[in-house]
Motif scaffolding. Structure first.
Motif, mmCIF file in Angstrom:
data_model
loop_
_atom_site.group_PDB
_atom_site.id
_atom_site.type_symbol
_atom_site.label_atom_id
_atom_site.label_comp_id
_atom_site.label_asym_id
_atom_site.label_seq_id
_atom_site.Cartn_x
_atom_site.Cartn_y
_atom_site.Cartn_z
ATOM 1 N N PRO A 6 3.519 6.186 11.158
ATOM 2 C CA PRO A 6 2.671 5.240 10.410
ATOM 3 C C PRO A 6 1.443 5.880 9.777
ATOM 4 C CG PRO A 6 3.396 4.243 12.453
ATOM 5 C CD PRO A 6 3.821 5.684 12.507
ATOM 6 N N MET A 7 0.939 6.969 10.376
ATOM 7 C CA MET A 7 -0.245 7.631 9.827
ATOM 8 C C MET A 7 0.108 8.641 8.731
ATOM 9 S SD MET A 7 -2.529 6.042 11.436
ATOM 10 C CE MET A 7 -3.982 6.968 10.918
ATOM 11 N N SER A 8 1.364 8.703 8.345
ATOM 12 C CA SER A 8 1.804 9.668 7.329
ATOM 13 C C SER A 8 2.317 8.970 6.081
ATOM 14 C CB SER A 8 2.900 10.577 7.907
ATOM 15 O OG SER A 8 2.417 11.307 9.000
ATOM 16 N N ARG A 9 1.637 7.916 5.657
ATOM 17 C CA ARG A 9 2.134 7.113 4.537
ATOM 18 C C ARG A 9 1.440 7.421 3.206
ATOM 19 N NH1 ARG A 9 2.468 1.510 8.000
ATOM 20 N NH2 ARG A 9 4.368 2.027 9.162
ATOM 21 N N THR A 10 1.138 8.706 2.999
ATOM 22 C CA THR A 10 0.665 9.153 1.690
ATOM 23 C C THR A 10 1.753 10.027 1.090
ATOM 24 O OG1 THR A 10 -0.363 11.171 2.540
ATOM 25 C CG2 THR A 10 -1.727 9.167 2.535
ATOM 26 N N ILE A 16 4.425 12.324 3.120
ATOM 27 C CA ILE A 16 5.858 12.034 2.996
ATOM 28 C C ILE A 16 6.609 13.301 2.607
ATOM 29 C CG2 ILE A 16 7.607 10.773 1.656
ATOM 30 C CD1 ILE A 16 5.507 8.471 1.461
ATOM 31 N N LEU A 17 6.048 14.065 1.690
ATOM 32 C CA LEU A 17 6.671 15.327 1.274
ATOM 33 C C LEU A 17 6.745 16.302 2.442
ATOM 34 C CD1 LEU A 17 4.970 15.818 -2.213
ATOM 35 C CD2 LEU A 17 7.334 15.129 -1.776
ATOM 36 N N GLU A 18 5.675 16.374 3.235
ATOM 37 C CA GLU A 18 5.667 17.243 4.411
ATOM 38 C C GLU A 18 6.732 16.813 5.416
ATOM 39 O OE1 GLU A 18 1.814 17.377 6.197
ATOM 40 O OE2 GLU A 18 0.844 18.160 4.395
ATOM 41 N N PHE A 19 6.841 15.511 5.609
ATOM 42 C CA PHE A 19 7.816 14.962 6.551
ATOM 43 C C PHE A 19 9.237 15.294 6.121
ATOM 44 C CE2 PHE A 19 10.679 11.401 7.636
ATOM 45 C CZ PHE A 19 10.615 11.459 9.022
ATOM 46 N N TYR A 68 7.235 -3.964 9.619
ATOM 47 C CA TYR A 68 7.319 -3.457 8.244
ATOM 48 C C TYR A 68 5.950 -2.939 7.804
ATOM 49 C CZ TYR A 68 11.766 -5.903 8.255
ATOM 50 O OH TYR A 68 13.033 -6.318 8.572
ATOM 51 N N PRO A 69 5.944 -1.853 7.014
ATOM 52 C CA PRO A 69 7.132 -1.090 6.643
ATOM 53 C C PRO A 69 7.605 -0.192 7.779
ATOM 54 C CG PRO A 69 5.188 -0.013 5.769
ATOM 55 C CD PRO A 69 4.713 -1.283 6.432
ATOM 56 N N THR A 70 8.891 0.089 7.785
ATOM 57 C CA THR A 70 9.481 1.112 8.641
ATOM 58 C C THR A 70 10.226 2.065 7.713
ATOM 59 O OG1 THR A 70 9.732 -0.294 10.604
ATOM 60 C CG2 THR A 70 11.191 1.601 10.428
ATOM 61 N N VAL A 71 9.920 3.353 7.834
ATOM 62 C CA VAL A 71 10.532 4.348 6.945
ATOM 63 C C VAL A 71 11.363 5.301 7.797
ATOM 64 C CG1 VAL A 71 10.121 6.132 5.213
ATOM 65 C CG2 VAL A 71 8.560 4.176 5.377
ATOM 66 N N LYS A 115 0.827 -1.207 0.000
ATOM 67 C CA LYS A 115 0.000 0.000 0.000
ATOM 68 C C LYS A 115 0.864 1.261 0.000
ATOM 69 C CE LYS A 115 -3.876 2.127 2.453
ATOM 70 N NZ LYS A 115 -4.778 2.035 3.621
ATOM 71 N N LEU A 116 1.987 1.209 0.689
ATOM 72 C CA LEU A 116 2.886 2.360 0.757
ATOM 73 C C LEU A 116 3.632 2.590 -0.548
ATOM 74 C CD1 LEU A 116 4.563 4.563 2.242
ATOM 75 C CD2 LEU A 116 6.053 2.710 3.056
ATOM 76 N N GLU A 117 3.944 1.524 -1.268
ATOM 77 C CA GLU A 117 4.832 1.610 -2.438
ATOM 78 C C GLU A 117 4.471 2.702 -3.442
ATOM 79 O OE1 GLU A 117 6.157 -1.140 -6.246
ATOM 80 O OE2 GLU A 117 5.349 -2.097 -4.470
#
Length: 200
Positions: free
Chosen positions: A108-112, A116-119, A91-94, A52-54
């Motif tokens: 984990p709640m930021s996997r869009t 990701i861009l905000e992070f 997994y996943p761990t980013v 789902k994250l990919e």
């Protein structure tokens, strides 16, 4: 749907992907090549959440690639030695790496893609407030006290040159405690003891 996710999970990040596929042999070298920061997705094949994250990770990688920010991936099941070294248990761990060290984890709640861009924008900001002189530091103290009023966040100041051992150690701590404490660096080096305890 679960079947399709599991099937898709058999192939993770195609060769045309903007996400760099890492192995145990290329991992440390890649991090060393990008000391300013690398975001790495640690996954394992067949994991529905990894699948789902990919596509979101790839979307973010396309945009960040234009800014020179690399995103990479590593199969933690295949490259078990790396997973053990980083003590990965899910997994996943980013993870965001700075100077080869993992300093922040993508929530984990930021996997869009947008999250990701905000992070990445957040972790690329300086982790320390820098003052050139002690006078500049003293001038900024009232504003700092006002900003910290009513909070429990500690304030820490380091005095001395950029290459000092204390500064290098504190930079790493500041990266890891980003948002939990205020870190300041005064490039001029005088009475650190007099000011260090009076932070806020």
């Amino acid at each position: 749907v679960v079947f399709l996710l599991a099937l898709a999970g058999l192939v993770h990040y195609s060769r045309r992907s903007p996400v760099v596929a890492l192995t145990a042999s290329s991992f440390d070298q890649f991090l060393a090549k990008h000391p300013a920061g690398v975001l790495v997705d640690f996954y394992k094949k067949g994991c529905p959440w990894c699948v789902k994250l990919e596509p979101e990770f790839e979307k973010a990688a396309k945009q960040l690639g234009r800014e020179g920010v690399p995103l990479a991936s590593l199969d933690g099941e295949v490259e078990a030695a790396v997973a053990r070294k980083l003590d990965l248990s899910r997994y996943p761990t980013v993870l965001w790496f700075r100077n080869g060290v993992p300093v922040q984890e993508l929530p984990p709640m930021s996997r869009t893609a947008d999250k990701i861009l905000e992070f990445v924008e957040y972790v690329r900001q300086p982790a320390m407030v820098t003052f050139q002189t002690n006078a500049e530091f003293e001038e900024g103290m009232p504003t700092l006290r006002e900003a910290l009023s009513g909070t429990t966040r500690p304030a820490v100041a380091v005095f001395g040159g950029d290459a000092s051992e204390a500064m290098l150690s504190m930079s790493l701590v500041a990266e890891k405690l980003r948002g939990k404490a205020v870190f300041m660096h005064v490039r001029e080096a005088p009475a650190a003891a007099a000011h260090g305890a009076q932070g806020a």
